[in-house]
Write a protein that holds these residues in place. Structure first.
Motif, short mmCIF file in Angstrom:
data_model
loop_
_atom_site.label_atom_id
_atom_site.label_comp_id
_atom_site.label_asym_id
_atom_site.label_seq_id
_atom_site.Cartn_x
_atom_site.Cartn_y
_atom_site.Cartn_z
N VAL A 4 -4.92 3.96 5.73
CA VAL A 4 -3.58 4.49 5.46
C VAL A 4 -3.66 5.95 5.07
O VAL A 4 -2.91 6.79 5.57
CB VAL A 4 -2.86 3.66 4.37
CG1 VAL A 4 -1.60 4.35 3.89
CG2 VAL A 4 -2.54 2.26 4.89
N ARG A 5 -4.61 6.30 4.18
CA ARG A 5 -4.75 7.70 3.75
C ARG A 5 -5.12 8.60 4.92
O ARG A 5 -4.56 9.69 5.07
CB ARG A 5 -5.80 7.82 2.64
CG ARG A 5 -5.33 7.34 1.29
CD ARG A 5 -6.27 7.75 0.17
NE ARG A 5 -7.65 7.32 0.36
CZ ARG A 5 -8.13 6.13 0.01
NH1 ARG A 5 -7.33 5.24 -0.54
NH2 ARG A 5 -9.39 5.83 0.21
N VAL A 6 -6.04 8.16 5.76
CA VAL A 6 -6.48 8.97 6.89
C VAL A 6 -5.35 9.17 7.89
O VAL A 6 -5.09 10.29 8.34
CB VAL A 6 -7.72 8.34 7.58
CG1 VAL A 6 -8.01 8.98 8.92
CG2 VAL A 6 -8.92 8.43 6.67
N VAL A 7 -4.67 8.11 8.23
CA VAL A 7 -3.59 8.20 9.22
C VAL A 7 -2.46 9.09 8.71
O VAL A 7 -1.92 9.91 9.46
CB VAL A 7 -3.07 6.80 9.61
CG1 VAL A 7 -1.78 6.88 10.41
CG2 VAL A 7 -4.14 6.04 10.38
N ARG A 8 -2.12 8.97 7.45
CA ARG A 8 -1.03 9.79 6.90
C ARG A 8 -1.42 11.26 6.79
O ARG A 8 -0.56 12.12 6.72
CB ARG A 8 -0.57 9.24 5.57
CG ARG A 8 0.11 7.90 5.79
CD ARG A 8 0.86 7.43 4.64
NE ARG A 8 1.55 6.19 5.02
CZ ARG A 8 2.09 5.37 4.19
NH1 ARG A 8 2.06 5.62 2.90
NH2 ARG A 8 2.68 4.28 4.61
N ALA A 9 -2.70 11.55 6.80
CA ALA A 9 -3.16 12.94 6.73
C ALA A 9 -3.23 13.60 8.11
O ALA A 9 -3.38 14.82 8.20
CB ALA A 9 -4.54 13.00 6.08
N VAL A 29 0.86 -1.18 0.00
CA VAL A 29 0.00 0.00 0.00
C VAL A 29 0.90 1.23 0.00
O VAL A 29 1.71 1.42 0.90
CB VAL A 29 -0.97 0.01 1.20
CG1 VAL A 29 -1.73 1.32 1.27
CG2 VAL A 29 -1.95 -1.14 1.07
N GLY A 30 0.77 2.05 -1.02
CA GLY A 30 1.61 3.22 -1.18
C GLY A 30 1.23 4.35 -0.23
O GLY A 30 0.25 4.26 0.51
N ALA A 31 2.00 5.41 -0.27
CA ALA A 31 1.79 6.55 0.63
C ALA A 31 0.42 7.18 0.47
O ALA A 31 -0.13 7.73 1.41
CB ALA A 31 2.87 7.60 0.37
N ASP A 32 -0.15 7.06 -0.71
CA ASP A 32 -1.47 7.65 -0.96
C ASP A 32 -2.60 6.68 -0.65
O ASP A 32 -3.77 6.96 -0.90
CB ASP A 32 -1.58 8.14 -2.40
CG ASP A 32 -1.26 7.04 -3.41
OD1 ASP A 32 -0.98 5.89 -3.00
OD2 ASP A 32 -1.30 7.34 -4.61
N GLY A 33 -2.25 5.49 -0.09
CA GLY A 33 -3.26 4.51 0.26
C GLY A 33 -3.68 3.62 -0.90
O GLY A 33 -4.53 2.77 -0.75
#
Length: 84
Positions: free
Chosen positions: A51-56, A14-18
């Protein structure tokens, strides 16, 4: 590919953008499984969204030492129970 094999791969793919980014040699296998397995389709979608939410989330400073110690102890206990 089994559902368990797919779940084991997710952290690596899963990439940085989810978005699910699968190595070329596994792409077709993963895609076929996900499209044919409603449970994995939901799992991948949820995992990617998480992943997207956590990285934001905004970055925070260091944890207070007492909280960090409690967290590390809880994780160590959980991991030792899983190993049994």
């Amino acid at each position: 590919m089994t559902c368990d094999e797919l779940k084991a791969l997710l952290a690596d793919y899963v990439g940085a953008d989810g978005v699910l980014v699968v190595a070329h040699e596994r792409h077709e296998t993963v895609t076929v499984h996900v499209k044919g397995c409603p449970k994995c389709e939901v799992y991948v979608s949820t995992y990617s969204r998480t992943v997207r939410v956590v990285r934001a989330l905004p970055k925070c400073g260091p944890l207070p030492p007492a909280l960090e110690a409690r967290l590390r102890a809880a994780l160590a206990e959980h991991l030792s129970e899983e190993a049994k």
